[in-house]
Design a protein around this motif. Structure first.
Motif, mmCIF file in Angstrom:
data_model
loop_
_atom_site.group_PDB
_atom_site.id
_atom_site.type_symbol
_atom_site.label_atom_id
_atom_site.label_comp_id
_atom_site.label_asym_id
_atom_site.label_seq_id
_atom_site.Cartn_x
_atom_site.Cartn_y
_atom_site.Cartn_z
ATOM 1 N N GLU A 86 -25.106 0.337 -3.899
ATOM 2 C CA GLU A 86 -25.349 -1.084 -4.150
ATOM 3 C C GLU A 86 -26.402 -1.627 -3.198
ATOM 4 N N VAL A 112 -6.869 2.531 4.817
ATOM 5 C CA VAL A 112 -6.932 2.724 3.373
ATOM 6 C C VAL A 112 -7.032 4.225 3.086
ATOM 7 N N PRO A 129 -25.382 7.470 -14.171
ATOM 8 C CA PRO A 129 -26.801 7.294 -14.495
ATOM 9 C C PRO A 129 -27.099 7.763 -15.926
ATOM 10 N N ARG A 157 0.836 -1.206 0.000
ATOM 11 C CA ARG A 157 0.000 0.000 0.000
ATOM 12 C C ARG A 157 0.867 1.251 0.000
ATOM 13 N N ARG A 180 -34.737 -12.528 -5.380
ATOM 14 C CA ARG A 180 -33.575 -12.687 -4.528
ATOM 15 C C ARG A 180 -33.954 -13.357 -3.216
ATOM 16 N N ALA A 188 -7.104 2.224 -5.641
ATOM 17 C CA ALA A 188 -6.993 3.679 -5.509
ATOM 18 C C ALA A 188 -5.575 4.137 -5.827
ATOM 19 N N TYR A 193 -11.620 -0.016 6.623
ATOM 20 C CA TYR A 193 -10.930 0.952 5.763
ATOM 21 C C TYR A 193 -10.067 1.930 6.567
ATOM 22 N N ALA A 216 -10.265 6.227 -1.354
ATOM 23 C CA ALA A 216 -10.872 4.902 -1.457
ATOM 24 C C ALA A 216 -11.922 4.713 -0.364
ATOM 25 N N TRP A 237 -18.399 -0.196 -10.901
ATOM 26 C CA TRP A 237 -17.558 0.659 -10.069
ATOM 27 C C TRP A 237 -16.091 0.557 -10.461
ATOM 28 N N ARG A 275 -23.572 12.700 -4.043
ATOM 29 C CA ARG A 275 -24.482 12.278 -5.106
ATOM 30 C C ARG A 275 -25.874 12.771 -4.801
ATOM 31 N N GLU A 332 -24.215 2.276 -14.657
ATOM 32 C CA GLU A 332 -24.531 2.073 -13.249
ATOM 33 C C GLU A 332 -24.231 0.629 -12.842
ATOM 34 N N ARG A 333 -23.831 0.469 -11.596
ATOM 35 C CA ARG A 333 -23.406 -0.814 -11.022
ATOM 36 C C ARG A 333 -21.985 -1.181 -11.434
ATOM 37 N N ALA A 338 -17.050 6.272 -12.864
ATOM 38 C CA ALA A 338 -17.785 5.021 -12.705
ATOM 39 C C ALA A 338 -19.261 5.289 -12.424
ATOM 40 N N SER A 339 -20.084 4.268 -12.678
ATOM 41 C CA SER A 339 -21.499 4.262 -12.317
ATOM 42 C C SER A 339 -22.242 5.548 -12.698
ATOM 43 N N ALA A 376 -36.055 -8.035 -6.233
ATOM 44 C CA ALA A 376 -35.980 -8.230 -4.780
ATOM 45 C C ALA A 376 -36.729 -9.496 -4.373
ATOM 46 N N VAL A 401 -11.517 -6.927 0.842
ATOM 47 C CA VAL A 401 -12.068 -5.939 -0.092
ATOM 48 C C VAL A 401 -11.360 -4.604 0.100
ATOM 49 N N ALA A 402 -11.122 -4.253 1.365
ATOM 50 C CA ALA A 402 -10.500 -2.958 1.648
ATOM 51 C C ALA A 402 -9.097 -2.881 1.051
ATOM 52 N N HIS A 403 -8.366 -3.992 1.151
ATOM 53 C CA HIS A 403 -7.012 -4.008 0.592
ATOM 54 C C HIS A 403 -7.076 -3.881 -0.934
ATOM 55 N N HIS A 458 -9.394 -2.487 -2.598
ATOM 56 C CA HIS A 458 -9.821 -1.126 -2.872
ATOM 57 C C HIS A 458 -8.658 -0.145 -2.734
ATOM 58 N N ALA A 459 -7.863 -0.337 -1.699
ATOM 59 C CA ALA A 459 -6.721 0.545 -1.465
ATOM 60 C C ALA A 459 -5.739 0.454 -2.627
#
Lengths: 340, 441
Positions: free
Chosen positions: B421, B406, A128, A16, A240, A69, B403, B410, A101, B230, A98-99, A125-126, A237, A61-63, A65-66
């Motif tokens: 989401e 991070v 509309p 990181r 799901r 970035a 996070y 991010a 990312w 947003r 959208e959706r 990203a995303s 929904a 996920v955070a890693h 994401h980092a």
């Protein structure tokens, strides 16, 4: 010149170390490497590894994401070394539906196009569809490029494609979610499909040279699958919830109940994410009339569950649960699920 | 080069019913397609180019659109030749060309002109009036002997430009061609008029909108800042949430808030609130005093809206820690995210601004050691979908804990993704997030 290796760069992402990653990438450019090669063969390849690390469960996920970035800021720094054309071929707008990312792939394609002589605007990203259509009214654009990494964004991508085609702009699409050929791109009404970032420039040149700017009605998907896709959007929904119950409570095919102990208990979100992933894949398969999307989703989920130590039978069980849920109201979906 | 059968207005080769019907269908189809082509966009230069594309090559070998604007007339042309289509555009700052076309503009009736082979290619009689630009005139001259048709562009009672078409001779404009061209000119005029009016309105709206959107965050040495915003109404891109940060690296201020209601009406109040807070902090930066000023301002307006907000004053310590004194007007408490991953709400309360005339606010203090983060957010973050506020806050806390180490960019993006989401694709409320971190030395 020897091929660029992404290994050293990846180690900065592991640690990181944003400043180190930027310095490393810029040093490659200063050493004579083509900025586009650095972006695609170093940053892009390293990001593939980042995705694999997450899927394997070795990164959070955070890693992930980092790291992404950091790669975004590296892309900005390296991209700044690509001169903006003084007499551009045209102005291309890059965006994600959208959706979606994952903005980085679109950003990288933007730099490839800039290097090939295009003026580029990256919307992020995303996006509309309404906002996108307004933007097209405000700027004088010549083409649009849309990147989809996840199948869940394909339906929204169709909205962007419609908006651009209606305004008479050719639309180039690409990204992992479009698969290995142009089937899905054509089904969604795109003017062209690029298999990777390097192919984008030549495909786009071809689209514009063809002068095929008559906005003529994009062929709206009128097959049975399109109707069922619409049904899925409306009842998402409900489907799901039913599929979740059917999957998690099935004694033979369900994974371990996330509420009980075992490897699943710390990661209940994994099951919800898997259901969403499968439903979105089914929805996109119906819309594009391309059942390979289900196979891709199944392979991906199977590898993910294996890496996380979940039972092997869970994914076939998930598809069975989906079949039980949507089979009756959606015969086309049932057919796709059955042939999986 | 256009094929001999290419022009849509051509009369049938024979006069039997089938041939006549085929021609009629072809013309109807042409007008239907052309209408789509010209009316798809509200962008003016784009619509001009699309309009020319609708004329060339199916109706003419060359086309030009002249538009009268505030700063004179602008000309754009499109020609088809052996290498395909090419265009030329030039703007005349003085209205010289308009004089030459005044006949067309005054009468509002089509003008036909023949350009013979013998004429001086660059100074043919009459052509100069319709095509004042030299490069464009060369394009027409290359088609000699040519026929030129000038048409007015009229919408809502005003003629604001002209459409000029040219064909090689042998394909001159017959009565049917002229009627199709006139039909098309009407559609082009409507599309261009809509685009012109949109451009006028959009220019004003864009400036006003930009003033109501959150400003760019300052770069402050020793602090890392990131924010996301947003609006629920995607078409306006503005809403009732706001944030701002300003000052010097050693002593700076931030605010984040939420105006009751949504859309443009709420956005107008966010602008007032943001400026009130900035103005008040220039006089006295004490958080309680700033929020009191905000309350007084809102109480004096008849909008009937109230505002929840968090205002903070940040002072950098020599060791790199950030000392934050913060007050809240009925806003969800900020969350302090420690570098270790622990998350604690900052205990600060107060009444929303704009409800009653006199309010006292009690500030709280929190110190961020290097690596610690303070996260401010609006209820759009925690009240998405059907979650209860408590449930939403718990989810946010869990996310922030992951996070903690991070980068702040991010971190705020992860919050945005989680909210959108989690709301099944339909964002019901505006959302704003601001994160500030004491930079590690």
């Amino acid at each position: 010149m020897t091929a660029l290796s992404f290994g050293p760069y990846f180690s900065f992402l592991e640690r990181r170390d944003a400043a180190g990653a930027v310095a490393h990438a810029l040093a490659l450019v200063d050493g004579g490497a083509d900025p586009v090669d650095v972006l695609l063969d170093v940053v892009g390849r390293a990001q593939e590894q980042v995705g694999l690390r997450w899927a394997a469960g070795s990164w959070t996920v955070a890693h992930e994401h980092a790291a992404t970035a950091i790669s975004e800021s590296v892309a900005l720094a390296v991209g700044a070394r690509i001169a903006a054309p003084t007499d551009p071929l045209g102005h291309v707008i890059l965006t994600c539906a959208e959706r979606e990312w994952h903005g980085l792939p679109a950003r990288l394609v933007g730099y490839c196009l800039q290097a090939a002589g295009w003026r580029t605007t990256f919307l992020g990203a995303s996006m509309p569809a309404r906002q996108f259509a307004r933007f097209l009214d405000d700027v004088d654009a010549d083409a649009v490029a849309i990147s989809c990494s996840v199948a869940a964004s394909l339906p929204a991508a169709r909205r962007l494609i419609d908006a651009a085609r209606e305004a008479g702009l050719p639309v180039l699409v690409g990204g992992g979610a479009f698969g290995p050929d142009d089937t899905r791109a054509r089904a969604l009404g795109a003017s062209g499909w690029a298999k990777d970032a390097r192919a984008a420039a030549s495909v786009l040149d071809g689209l514009v040279a063809r002068g095929d700017l008559h906005s003529a009605a994009t062929d709206r998907a009128r097959h049975a699958g399109a109707d069922e896709h619409a049904e899925m959007v409306v009842r998402f929904a409900e489907f799901r919830a039913t599929a979740r119950r059917s999957w998690l409570e099935s004694p033979h095919s369900g994974p371990q109940d996330p509420a009980s102990q075992g490897p699943a208990s710390h990661d209940g979100g994994l099951f919800d994410d898997a259901i969403d992933h499968a439903l979105h894949a089914l929805s996109a398969a119906l819309l594009t009339d391309d059942p390979r999307l289900l196979r891709e989703a199944s392979d991906w989920l199977t590898a993910l569950f294996a890496a996380r130590g979940e039972p092997a039978g869970a994914i076939p069980g998930l598809w069975l649960a989906l079949h039980r849920t949507v089979g009756e109201p959606l015969p086309e979906a049932a057919r796709h699920l059955k042939s999986l | 080069m256009t094929s001999d059968l290419g022009f849509v207005g051509r009369a049938p080769d024979s006069l039997d019913d089938a041939a006549m019907l085929a021609v009629a269908q072809r013309r109807a189809q042409f007008l239907a397609d052309a209408s789509r082509t010209v009316s798809g966009s509200l962008n003016l230069p784009h619509t001009v180019r699309r309009s020319l594309t609708a004329c060339v090559p199916h109706l003419a070998d060359w086309a030009q659109i002249m538009l009268i604007g505030r700063d004179g007339a602008s000309y754009t042309s499109l020609v088809v030749n052996k290498t395909g289509t090419s265009s030329a555009a030039r703007r005349h700052p003085d209205a010289d060309g308009v004089d030459g076309q005044s006949r067309l503009l005054v009468t509002g009736r089509p003008e036909l002109l023949h350009v013979s082979l013998e004429q001086d290619p660059l100074e043919p009689d009459g052509l100069l009036a319709l095509v004042p630009d030299e490069r464009m005139r060369e394009q027409v001259a290359a088609l000699r002997p040519a026929d030129v048709l000038g048409l007015p562009l009229t919408a809502r009672g005003t003629t604001f430009g002209t459409l000029t078409l040219a064909r090689r001779t042998g394909f001159g404009f017959v009565a049917e061609d002229i009627s199709i061209a006139e039909e098309l000119a009407v559609r082009i005029a409507l599309a261009l008029d809509a685009a012109r009016r949109y451009a006028e309105r959009a220019g004003v709206a864009t400036v006003l909108q930009a003033s109501l959107r959150p400003p760019e965050l300052p770069k402050l040495e020793g602090s890392a800042l990131a924010a996301r915003y947003r609006a629920a109404s995607a078409d306006a891109e503005i809403g009732g949430d706001f944030y701002d940060a300003w000052g010097s690296p050693d002593d700076w201020s931030f605010v984040l808030g939420d105006v009751s209601g949504k859309g443009v009406e709420a956005a107008v109040v966010t602008g007032q609130a943001r400026h009130t807070v900035r103005g008040a902090s220039a006089v006295d930066r004490d958080p309680a005093a700033v929020l009191r000023a905000l309350n007084t301002m809102l109480d004096g307006t008849a909008s009937g809206r109230y505002v929840t907000a968090v205002y903070g004053r940040v002072r950098r310590q020599p060791c790199g820690a950030l000392h934050v004194k913060v007050a809240s007007a009925g806003h969800p408490p900020p969350l302090a995210v420690r570098a270790s991953g622990s998350v604690e709400p900052v205990a600060v309360r107060g009444l929303a601004a704009g409800l009653v005339p006199e309010v006292e606010y009690t500030p709280a203090e929190v110190t961020l050691s290097p690596g610690d983060t303070l996260v401010l957010y609006t209820d759009g973050v925690t009240e998405a979908r059907h979650h209860s506020v408590r449930d939403g806050t718990r989810r946010l806390t869990e996310l922030l804990s992951q996070y903690a180490q991070v980068g702040v960019d991010a971190l705020v993006e992860a919050i945005e993704i989680a909210v959108l989401e989690g709301s099944d694709g339909t964002q019901r409320d505006d959302l704003a997030v601001l994160a500030l971190r004491a930079a590690a030395s």
